[in-house]
Design a protein around this motif. Structure first.
Motif, PDB file in Angstrom:
ATOM      1  N   GLY A  74       0.788  -1.223   0.000  1.00  0.00           N
ATOM      2  CA  GLY A  74       0.000   0.000   0.000  1.00  0.00           C
ATOM      3  C   GLY A  74       0.824   1.280   0.000  1.00  0.00           C
ATOM      4  N   LEU A  75       2.146   1.154  -0.027  1.00  0.00           N
ATOM      5  CA  LEU A  75       3.003   2.333   0.079  1.00  0.00           C
ATOM      6  C   LEU A  75       3.937   2.503  -1.107  1.00  0.00           C
ATOM      7  N   THR A  76       4.486   1.411  -1.602  1.00  0.00           N
ATOM      8  CA  THR A  76       5.610   1.507  -2.533  1.00  0.00           C
ATOM      9  C   THR A  76       5.394   0.801  -3.859  1.00  0.00           C
ATOM     10  N   GLY A  77       4.233   0.290  -4.098  1.00  0.00           N
ATOM     11  CA  GLY A  77       4.031  -0.504  -5.297  1.00  0.00           C
ATOM     12  C   GLY A  77       4.211  -1.988  -5.032  1.00  0.00           C
ATOM     13  N   ALA A  78       4.510  -2.340  -3.792  1.00  0.00           N
ATOM     14  CA  ALA A  78       4.615  -3.757  -3.427  1.00  0.00           C
ATOM     15  C   ALA A  78       3.245  -4.404  -3.573  1.00  0.00           C
ATOM     16  N   ASP A  79       3.220  -5.586  -4.161  1.00  0.00           N
ATOM     17  CA  ASP A  79       1.953  -6.242  -4.466  1.00  0.00           C
ATOM     18  C   ASP A  79       1.643  -7.408  -3.531  1.00  0.00           C
ATOM     19  N   VAL A  80       2.303  -7.461  -2.390  1.00  0.00           N
ATOM     20  CA  VAL A  80       2.130  -8.568  -1.463  1.00  0.00           C
ATOM     21  C   VAL A  80       1.655  -8.017  -0.126  1.00  0.00           C
ATOM     22  N   GLU A  81       0.495  -8.483   0.316  1.00  0.00           N
ATOM     23  CA  GLU A  81      -0.082  -8.033   1.579  1.00  0.00           C
ATOM     24  C   GLU A  81       0.493  -8.832   2.749  1.00  0.00           C
ATOM     25  N   PRO A  82       0.827  -8.168   3.859  1.00  0.00           N
ATOM     26  CA  PRO A  82       1.331  -8.904   5.026  1.00  0.00           C
ATOM     27  C   PRO A  82       0.241  -9.808   5.611  1.00  0.00           C
ATOM     28  N   GLU A  83       0.562 -11.090   5.739  1.00  0.00           N
ATOM     29  CA  GLU A  83      -0.412 -12.052   6.263  1.00  0.00           C
ATOM     30  C   GLU A  83       0.114 -12.821   7.460  1.00  0.00           C
ATOM     31  N   LEU A  84       1.381 -13.226   7.408  1.00  0.00           N
ATOM     32  CA  LEU A  84       1.963 -14.007   8.499  1.00  0.00           C
ATOM     33  C   LEU A  84       2.378 -13.085   9.646  1.00  0.00           C
ATOM     34  N   PRO A  85       2.457 -13.606  10.872  1.00  0.00           N
ATOM     35  CA  PRO A  85       2.833 -12.747  12.005  1.00  0.00           C
ATOM     36  C   PRO A  85       4.122 -11.950  11.774  1.00  0.00           C
ATOM     37  N   MET A  86       5.162 -12.583  11.241  1.00  0.00           N
ATOM     38  CA  MET A  86       6.413 -11.877  10.999  1.00  0.00           C
ATOM     39  C   MET A  86       6.204 -10.720  10.018  1.00  0.00           C
ATOM     40  N   GLU A  87       5.446 -10.956   8.981  1.00  0.00           N
ATOM     41  CA  GLU A  87       5.184  -9.932   7.977  1.00  0.00           C
ATOM     42  C   GLU A  87       4.423  -8.752   8.589  1.00  0.00           C
ATOM     43  N   LYS A  88       3.464  -9.072   9.424  1.00  0.00           N
ATOM     44  CA  LYS A  88       2.660  -8.033  10.074  1.00  0.00           C
ATOM     45  C   LYS A  88       3.510  -7.211  11.040  1.00  0.00           C
ATOM     46  N   VAL A  89       4.394  -7.869  11.760  1.00  0.00           N
ATOM     47  CA  VAL A  89       5.263  -7.151  12.694  1.00  0.00           C
ATOM     48  C   VAL A  89       6.176  -6.204  11.921  1.00  0.00           C
ATOM     49  N   LEU A  90       6.793  -6.684  10.856  1.00  0.00           N
ATOM     50  CA  LEU A  90       7.675  -5.823  10.067  1.00  0.00           C
ATOM     51  C   LEU A  90       6.917  -4.625   9.507  1.00  0.00           C
ATOM     52  N   PHE A  91       5.738  -4.862   8.981  1.00  0.00           N
ATOM     53  CA  PHE A  91       4.898  -3.784   8.453  1.00  0.00           C
ATOM     54  C   PHE A  91       4.641  -2.738   9.537  1.00  0.00           C
ATOM     55  N   ALA A  92       4.365  -3.198  10.758  1.00  0.00           N
ATOM     56  CA  ALA A  92       4.011  -2.300  11.864  1.00  0.00           C
ATOM     57  C   ALA A  92       5.206  -1.553  12.434  1.00  0.00           C
ATOM     58  N   VAL A  93       6.333  -2.217  12.581  1.00  0.00           N
ATOM     59  CA  VAL A  93       7.447  -1.605  13.321  1.00  0.00           C
ATOM     60  C   VAL A  93       8.409  -0.800  12.461  1.00  0.00           C
ATOM     61  N   ASP A  94       8.397  -0.968  11.162  1.00  0.00           N
ATOM     62  CA  ASP A  94       9.337  -0.233  10.314  1.00  0.00           C
ATOM     63  C   ASP A  94       9.189   1.273  10.543  1.00  0.00           C
ATOM     64  N   GLU A  95       8.017   1.798  10.360  1.00  0.00           N
ATOM     65  CA  GLU A  95       7.778   3.229  10.567  1.00  0.00           C
ATOM     66  C   GLU A  95       7.888   3.596  12.047  1.00  0.00           C
ATOM     67  N   LEU A  96       7.391   2.716  12.907  1.00  0.00           N
ATOM     68  CA  LEU A  96       7.349   3.010  14.340  1.00  0.00           C
ATOM     69  C   LEU A  96       8.741   3.147  14.948  1.00  0.00           C
TER      70      LEU A  96
END
Length: 187
Positions: free
Chosen positions: A94-116
């Motif tokens: 949703g930010l960079t043209g990436a076409d893969v949605e975070p689904e697994l716990p690790m993916e969701k954590v990375l999505f959440a903490v990068d900006e944070l």
């Protein structure tokens, strides 16, 4: 067999493609925070989570306009594990043209903490101590609510990250503060 880098291999690769001290420090911070979350959520794969965190911005300096897209091409010659590449790519959903949605716990954590981690890092720089050790949730929430503070940190992504994880925003903020406390001086 697909390649999954050790943390040290990931660090070497990150440093080969990222020369700016800020970007290198950010990679180390996100890697450390990912490791801390893995200790709680996936203790058998701490180094894997850390390596994903280390390489999450691998393509940022060289191809910022294709961030989270070019990384596929960069890791292809190494025959990188598809799940490893997917985890890196999806933090740009949703930010960079990436076409893969975070689904697994690790993916969701990375999505959440990068900006944070960036927001927390900016808040720490404003503290007299210069340390996350005395940063309280209340103080971070004030910074979070001030759009002019660390304006480059996307609050919407942080809030979406908390929601994806099934946590309140306060839970995500507090857990990330604690993770950054645990790694301060190491990352």
């Amino acid at each position: 067999m697909s390649w999954i880098p050790t943390l040290e291999q990931a660090r070497e690769l990150m440093q080969a493609h990222n020369k700016e001290p800020f970007h290198r420090q950010h990679a180390e911070t996100v890697s450390g925070v990912m490791a801390e979350f893995a200790k709680q959520l996936d203790p058998d794969h701490v180094e894997y989570w850390a390596a994903v965190g280390m390489l999450h911005d691998l393509d940022y300096e060289e191809q910022p306009e294709r961030h989270c897209v070019a990384v596929r091409e960069m890791l292809a010659p190494l025959d990188a594990d598809p799940a490893f590449v997917r985890a890196i790519v999806c933090h740009g959903w949703g930010l960079t043209g990436a076409d893969v949605e975070p689904e697994l716990p690790m993916e969701k954590v990375l999505f959440a903490v990068d900006e944070l981690t960036g927001l927390i890092g900016a808040a720490v720089k404003m503290r007299p101590s210069g340390s996350v050790q005395d940063l309280e949730l209340k103080s971070l929430k004030k910074k979070f609510k001030s759009p002019s503070f660390a304006a480059g940190c996307n609050r919407e992504v942080i809030a979406q990250g908390a929601e994806r994880l099934g946590w309140t925003l306060d839970e995500l903020l507090e857990k990330t503060i604690l993770a950054m406390r645990a790694i301060e001086g190491k990352a």
